[in-house]
Design an enzyme around this catalytic site. Structure first.
Site, PDB file in Angstrom:
ATOM      1  N   HIS A 198      -3.575   5.470   4.788  1.00  0.00           N
ATOM      2  CA  HIS A 198      -3.527   6.931   4.662  1.00  0.00           C
ATOM      3  C   HIS A 198      -3.054   7.561   5.967  1.00  0.00           C
ATOM      4  CE1 HIS A 198      -6.962   6.387   1.589  1.00  0.00           C
ATOM      5  NE2 HIS A 198      -5.887   6.738   0.899  1.00  0.00           N
TER       6      HIS A 198
ATOM      7  N   ARG B 115       2.861   1.987  -2.146  1.00  0.00           N
ATOM      8  CA  ARG B 115       2.621   0.663  -1.574  1.00  0.00           C
ATOM      9  C   ARG B 115       3.416  -0.407  -2.294  1.00  0.00           C
ATOM     10  NH1 ARG B 115      -3.595   1.759  -2.203  1.00  0.00           N
ATOM     11  NH2 ARG B 115      -2.723   1.798  -4.257  1.00  0.00           N
TER      12      ARG B 115
END
Length: 171
Positions: free
Chosen positions: A19, A97
């Site tokens: 993050h 991702r």
């Protein structure tokens, strides 16, 4: 020129180095970044909403100072597009991702575009060192007594370890 405002939403339960990688990279692209911490009770959060916002806030000040811009961390409930309008965001930042993330994020971006054609979704791919990190895996590893120190910042590590009850390994 109008202020460029982006919203990076998530549950951040807990906030991970992945993050923070996205936050740091997004901060270079805009004048103001709003990190929206979503309530999302359906995910069974480890941390209450206010504490998740506090943990994110503790890590984002360094990015704001480094890039000379403003980062606001704000809890929110309700529709993402409604919150984006409320904070004046012209774009929503989403991290990717893997291909599996793309399928879900692509659908969400399409729905958000239909709800508000003026708010763009911008995808940032995870750095290679963070591509495998997810809050869900961090919580699972911590619950099983594994080492999560390379996945989360120090304060988050301390708070996470204080909340989990590691399961003993079978003998």
């Amino acid at each position: 020129m109008p202020e460029r405002v982006a919203l990076y939403p998530g549950t951040f339960d807990p906030v991970t180095n992945g993050h923070l990688d996205i936050i740091g990279r997004a901060a270079r692209l805009v004048d103001r970044l709003v990190v929206g911490v979503a309530i999302n009770i359906g995910k069974g959060p480890l941390f209450p909403l206010d504490e998740r916002a506090e943990l994110v806030r503790a890590e984002t000040d360094k990015f704001a100072a480094r890039y000379g811009m403003k980062i606001d961390v704000m809890p929110f409930t309700g529709l993402l597009i409604g919150f984006a309008r409320q904070v004046g965001a012209q774009m929503i930042i989403r991290g990717l991702r893997a291909v599996s993330d793309f399928d879900y994020e692509f659908q969400m971006a399409g729905m958000n575009r239909r709800l508000d054609n003026d708010i763009e979704t911008v995808f940032l791919t995870a750095s290679e060192t963070n591509q495998f990190i997810s809050s869900r895996f961090v919580k699972e590893i911590a619950n099983l007594g594994g080492d999560i120190s390379s996945f989360v910042p120090k304060l988050t590590l301390e708070r996470t370890l204080a909340r989990v009850s590691p399961q003993p390994s079978p003998q």
